[in-house]
Design a protein around this motif. Structure first.
Motif, PDB file in Angstrom:
ATOM      1  N   VAL A 221       9.751  -5.772  -1.853  1.00 38.93           N
ATOM      2  CA  VAL A 221       9.592  -6.824  -1.880  1.00 38.93           C
ATOM      3  C   VAL A 221       9.898  -6.760  -0.182  1.00 38.93           C
ATOM      4  CG1 VAL A 221       9.646  -9.133  -1.066  1.00 38.93           C
ATOM      5  CG2 VAL A 221       9.757  -8.244  -3.385  1.00 38.93           C
ATOM      6  N   ASP A 222       9.055  -6.445   0.908  1.00 40.80           N
ATOM      7  CA  ASP A 222       9.117  -6.634   2.328  1.00 40.80           C
ATOM      8  C   ASP A 222       7.777  -6.285   2.836  1.00 40.80           C
ATOM      9  OD1 ASP A 222       9.719  -4.764   4.546  1.00 40.80           O
ATOM     10  OD2 ASP A 222      11.078  -3.625   4.094  1.00 40.80           O
ATOM     11  N   ASP A 223       7.756  -7.307   4.358  1.00 39.22           N
ATOM     12  CA  ASP A 223       6.753  -7.523   5.078  1.00 39.22           C
ATOM     13  C   ASP A 223       6.315  -6.056   6.007  1.00 39.22           C
ATOM     14  OD1 ASP A 223       9.322  -7.492   6.937  1.00 39.22           O
ATOM     15  OD2 ASP A 223       8.197  -8.488   8.241  1.00 39.22           O
ATOM     16  N   ASN A 224       7.070  -5.397   5.869  1.00 41.26           N
ATOM     17  CA  ASN A 224       7.108  -4.175   6.823  1.00 41.26           C
ATOM     18  C   ASN A 224       6.243  -2.888   6.080  1.00 41.26           C
ATOM     19  OD1 ASN A 224       7.484  -1.013   7.583  1.00 41.26           O
ATOM     20  ND2 ASN A 224       7.879  -2.939  10.065  1.00 41.26           N
ATOM     21  N   LYS A 225       5.006  -2.356   6.221  1.00 38.63           N
ATOM     22  CA  LYS A 225       3.878  -1.847   5.728  1.00 38.63           C
ATOM     23  C   LYS A 225       4.726  -0.090   5.833  1.00 38.63           C
ATOM     24  CE  LYS A 225      -0.319   0.566   5.833  1.00 38.63           C
ATOM     25  NZ  LYS A 225      -1.910   0.658   5.942  1.00 38.63           N
ATOM     26  N   ILE A 226       5.095   0.100   6.707  1.00 37.05           N
ATOM     27  CA  ILE A 226       6.294   1.269   7.083  1.00 37.05           C
ATOM     28  C   ILE A 226       6.873   1.352   5.718  1.00 37.05           C
ATOM     29  CG2 ILE A 226       7.711   3.300   8.250  1.00 37.05           C
ATOM     30  CD1 ILE A 226       4.978   2.119  10.528  1.00 37.05           C
ATOM     31  N   ASN A 227       8.153   0.999   6.171  1.00 33.87           N
ATOM     32  CA  ASN A 227       8.937   0.402   5.133  1.00 33.87           C
ATOM     33  C   ASN A 227       8.541   0.634   3.101  1.00 33.87           C
ATOM     34  OD1 ASN A 227      11.135   0.385   6.919  1.00 33.87           O
ATOM     35  ND2 ASN A 227      11.300  -2.146   7.251  1.00 33.87           N
ATOM     36  N   ARG A 228       7.670  -0.437   3.405  1.00 37.19           N
ATOM     37  CA  ARG A 228       7.431  -0.301   2.143  1.00 37.19           C
ATOM     38  C   ARG A 228       7.188   1.291   2.085  1.00 37.19           C
ATOM     39  NH1 ARG A 228       3.667  -4.607   3.468  1.00 37.19           N
ATOM     40  NH2 ARG A 228       2.568  -3.717   3.269  1.00 37.19           N
ATOM     41  N   MET A 229       6.069   1.739   2.697  1.00 39.02           N
ATOM     42  CA  MET A 229       5.258   2.990   2.137  1.00 39.02           C
ATOM     43  C   MET A 229       6.793   4.255   2.076  1.00 39.02           C
ATOM     44  SD  MET A 229       3.244   5.879   4.705  1.00 39.02           S
ATOM     45  CE  MET A 229       2.122   4.529   5.194  1.00 39.02           C
ATOM     46  N   MET A 230       8.044   4.157   2.392  1.00 34.56           N
ATOM     47  CA  MET A 230       8.670   5.033   2.446  1.00 34.56           C
ATOM     48  C   MET A 230       9.695   4.582   1.092  1.00 34.56           C
ATOM     49  SD  MET A 230       8.315   6.887   4.806  1.00 34.56           S
ATOM     50  CE  MET A 230       7.187   6.672   6.335  1.00 34.56           C
ATOM     51  N   ALA A 231       9.998   3.453   1.359  1.00 37.57           N
ATOM     52  CA  ALA A 231      10.661   3.018  -0.633  1.00 37.57           C
ATOM     53  C   ALA A 231       9.973   3.239  -1.604  1.00 37.57           C
ATOM     54  CB  ALA A 231      11.081   1.624  -0.495  1.00 37.57           C
ATOM     55  N   HIS A 232       8.542   3.081  -1.959  1.00 44.57           N
ATOM     56  CA  HIS A 232       8.014   3.731  -3.514  1.00 44.57           C
ATOM     57  C   HIS A 232       8.016   4.879  -2.264  1.00 44.57           C
ATOM     58  CE1 HIS A 232       3.944   3.891  -5.481  1.00 44.57           C
ATOM     59  NE2 HIS A 232       3.891   3.413  -5.209  1.00 44.57           N
ATOM     60  N   HIS A 233       7.582   5.664  -1.903  1.00 41.67           N
ATOM     61  CA  HIS A 233       8.011   7.596  -1.990  1.00 41.67           C
ATOM     62  C   HIS A 233       9.352   7.748  -3.311  1.00 41.67           C
ATOM     63  CE1 HIS A 233       7.264  11.328  -1.119  1.00 41.67           C
ATOM     64  NE2 HIS A 233       8.633  11.294  -0.943  1.00 41.67           N
ATOM     65  N   ALA A 234      10.272   6.592  -2.961  1.00 42.16           N
ATOM     66  CA  ALA A 234      11.526   7.008  -2.852  1.00 42.16           C
ATOM     67  C   ALA A 234      11.406   6.639  -4.930  1.00 42.16           C
ATOM     68  CB  ALA A 234      12.967   6.275  -1.971  1.00 42.16           C
ATOM     69  N   VAL A 235      10.707   5.577  -5.005  1.00 38.28           N
ATOM     70  CA  VAL A 235      10.677   4.607  -5.945  1.00 38.28           C
ATOM     71  C   VAL A 235      10.301   5.902  -7.238  1.00 38.28           C
ATOM     72  CG1 VAL A 235      10.201   3.020  -7.108  1.00 38.28           C
ATOM     73  CG2 VAL A 235      11.361   2.549  -5.233  1.00 38.28           C
ATOM     74  N   THR A 236       9.270   5.834  -6.125  1.00 40.59           N
ATOM     75  CA  THR A 236       7.760   6.844  -7.167  1.00 40.59           C
ATOM     76  C   THR A 236       7.884   7.923  -7.961  1.00 40.59           C
ATOM     77  OG1 THR A 236       6.400   7.307  -5.529  1.00 40.59           O
ATOM     78  CG2 THR A 236       6.204   5.708  -7.302  1.00 40.59           C
ATOM     79  N   SER A 237       9.294   9.138  -6.739  1.00 38.55           N
ATOM     80  CA  SER A 237       9.643  10.242  -6.924  1.00 38.55           C
ATOM     81  C   SER A 237      10.618  10.546  -7.698  1.00 38.55           C
ATOM     82  CB  SER A 237       9.883  10.732  -5.414  1.00 38.55           C
ATOM     83  OG  SER A 237       8.821  11.030  -4.355  1.00 38.55           O
ATOM     84  N   ALA A 238      10.976   9.591  -8.264  1.00 42.95           N
ATOM     85  CA  ALA A 238      12.574   9.084  -9.429  1.00 42.95           C
ATOM     86  C   ALA A 238      11.878   8.672 -10.442  1.00 42.95           C
ATOM     87  CB  ALA A 238      13.256   8.046  -9.062  1.00 42.95           C
ATOM     88  N   ASN A 239      10.868   9.455 -10.601  1.00 36.95           N
ATOM     89  CA  ASN A 239       9.843   8.718 -11.942  1.00 36.95           C
ATOM     90  C   ASN A 239       9.720   7.616 -12.277  1.00 36.95           C
ATOM     91  OD1 ASN A 239       8.848  11.068 -12.280  1.00 36.95           O
ATOM     92  ND2 ASN A 239      10.801  11.850 -13.009  1.00 36.95           N
ATOM     93  N   MET A 240       9.996   6.112 -10.992  1.00 34.68           N
ATOM     94  CA  MET A 240       9.666   5.278 -11.671  1.00 34.68           C
ATOM     95  C   MET A 240       8.256   3.941 -11.082  1.00 34.68           C
ATOM     96  SD  MET A 240      13.577   3.996 -10.811  1.00 34.68           S
ATOM     97  CE  MET A 240      13.704   4.496  -8.835  1.00 34.68           C
ATOM     98  N   SER A 241       8.294   3.442 -11.604  1.00 33.72           N
ATOM     99  CA  SER A 241       6.584   2.252 -10.975  1.00 33.72           C
ATOM    100  C   SER A 241       7.087   1.330 -10.038  1.00 33.72           C
ATOM    101  CB  SER A 241       5.722   2.266 -11.911  1.00 33.72           C
ATOM    102  OG  SER A 241       6.348   0.904 -12.822  1.00 33.72           O
ATOM    103  N   CYS A 242       5.826   1.592  -9.472  1.00 36.80           N
ATOM    104  CA  CYS A 242       6.937   0.616  -8.121  1.00 36.80           C
ATOM    105  C   CYS A 242       5.660  -0.747  -7.321  1.00 36.80           C
ATOM    106  CB  CYS A 242       6.887   1.266  -6.787  1.00 36.80           C
ATOM    107  SG  CYS A 242       6.887   0.407  -5.345  1.00 36.80           S
ATOM    108  N   ILE A 243       5.247  -2.492  -8.134  1.00 34.45           N
ATOM    109  CA  ILE A 243       5.038  -3.033  -7.728  1.00 34.45           C
ATOM    110  C   ILE A 243       5.018  -3.023  -6.392  1.00 34.45           C
ATOM    111  CG2 ILE A 243       3.755  -4.680  -7.801  1.00 34.45           C
ATOM    112  CD1 ILE A 243       2.188  -2.323  -9.835  1.00 34.45           C
TER     113      ILE A 243
END
Length: 425
Positions: free
Chosen positions: A306-328
């Motif tokens: 949950v974040d309103d900043n697109k770039i922040n979401r992009m970075m956190a999404h990459h970190a989470v999915t790179s660790a074999n987790m799914s992200c919504i």
């Protein structure tokens, strides 16, 4: 003749009595007038004092809001820079890899300077609070070492971190202030060391814990001169100054806030050895109970970001999915509540400052929901600074607070900690 004299005396007595009454009346009027003037003066003074107090309270609110806004506006784009550099770091090699290390090094230095300036403003305002929570010292040292390692590699410096086995137990301390202390010590050692080794050793002591940072950098006498708090007009004009003039006074006062002391000496490496001694309490080892639904299901962990900043979401999404987790993803607190109603999640990464519904309000509402999401682990990831801190977010239901910019490895480590579930590194 006698009767006339008596009459004259009688008339004179009556006149004197009348005069006395007049004088008394005048005195009473004067007294009342003086009393009214003094009463009005007191009322005016009280109103002025109340107005000044109101202005001071309002100014304090504005100052806190300004610091929070300043931190948010500076650290939000910096989080994008650090995140993008971490992504590139795993994709390129050679000279380009060295350039990415330079970006990470500069970002780390900039983030430390932002924290120093914000802390310095709090020190001058006398508005620093201590928020104790369980802290694992070895984990915190590794985080600090990892953040400063790019800076060290540029100068061919090796960071050696050692911890006593007794420090595997959490200690009760202010995580943010403790990180600031360790970062200031290690970064100062790296900056003043041409090359070689910077040693960081943590051990249990009679007072609590002791952290020694030694290097072959500047001698102790030179650096102890910089421990006094800089005057507010020190930075006026164009007089050059060493950043140690900011970091070391803040280090000294932050250590004092935690009830500790700094001991400076010459190290065996021929340079400086700073020893910070802090009184802390060791926490009891609690039985770890897995949190979240993923601990009971054989599937990848599902994370609600949950974040309103697109770039922040992009970075956190990459970190989470790179660790074999799914992200919504969700862009505000209200949308996060809708996602929780519609789908199944094991963890929430929550920003605070968002439109429509803020993160802290969303956390409060999540904790009021029905099971299973009432107890879902929530990690606050924010660039927000000010009075709000880990204690305030924990009081409304957050399990952990991470300050932006975030390192991917630190985020994954935090997820493992709050869920007690193995996560790919």
């Amino acid at each position: 003749m006698t009767r006339r004299a008596s009459f004259t005396i009688s008339r004179s007595s009556k006149k004197s009595a009348s005069t006395m009454h007049e004088l008394e009346d005048q005195h009473l009027l004067v007294t009342r007038a003086r009393y009214e003037r003094e009463r009005k003066a007191r009322q005016d003074a009280e109103r002025l004092l109340e107005e000044k107090s109101r202005q001071l309270i309002e100014a304090e609110k504005q100052r806190s809001s300004f610091l929070a806004m300043l931190s948010h506006e500076l650290k939000t784009p910096l989080n994008g820079v650090v995140g993008a550099a971490q992504i590139l770091d795993g994709l390129i090699a050679g000279l380009a890899h060295a350039h990415v290390d330079t970006i990470l090094q500069s970002s780390t230095s900039l983030n430390a300077q932002i924290d120093s300036l914000l802390t310095l403003a709090e020190l001058y305002a006398g508005d620093i609070s201590i928020e104790n929570e369980p802290v694992l010292v070895p984990e915190l040292l590794e985080q600090v070492g990892e953040a400063l390692r790019p800076m060290a590699l540029v100068k061919d410096i090796t960071l050696r971190i050692t911890c006593d086995k007794e420090l595997q137990r959490p200690v009760l301390s202010d995580r943010k202030r403790l990180r600031q202390i360790l970062t200031a010590l290690v970064s100062n050692a790296v900056k003043t060391t041409p090359s070689g080794i910077v040693g960081i050793a943590a051990r249990r002591s009679e007072e609590g814990i002791s952290v020694l940072v030694s290097s072959s950098g500047a001698v102790a006498e030179q650096k102890t001169k910089s421990f006094g708090r800089p005057a507010p007009d020190r930075y006026a004009g164009h007089t050059p100054y060493d950043d140690a003039e900011v970091t070391l006074p803040i280090l000294r006062e932050t250590v004092a806030l935690l009830g500790g002391e700094i001991i400076t000496s010459e190290s065996l490496l021929g340079g400086t050895c700073f020893t910070v001694v802090l009184p802390v309490e060791f926490c009891a080892l609690a039985h770890e109970v897995p949190k979240g639904t993923a601990a009971r299901r054989n599937r990848p962990m599902r994370v609600l970001l949950v974040d309103d900043n697109k770039i922040n979401r992009m970075m956190a999404h990459h970190a989470v999915t790179s660790a074999n987790m799914s992200c919504i993803e969700a862009v505000n607190g209200a949308e996060a509540l809708e996602r929780l109603d519609e789908d199944e999640f094991d963890l929430v990464l929550m920003d605070i400052q968002m439109p429509v519904m803020t993160g802290d309000e969303a956390i409060r509402r999540i904790r009021m929901m029905q099971a299973p999401y009432r107890d879902i682990p929530i990690i606050v990831v924010t660039a927000h600074a000010g009075r709000e801190g880990p204690d305030s977010f924990r009081d409304i239901g957050a399990d952990y607070t991470l300050e932006k910019p975030i390192l991917f490895s630190r985020l994954i480590s935090c997820i493992k900690e709050v869920t007690k579930k193995p996560v790919a590194a």
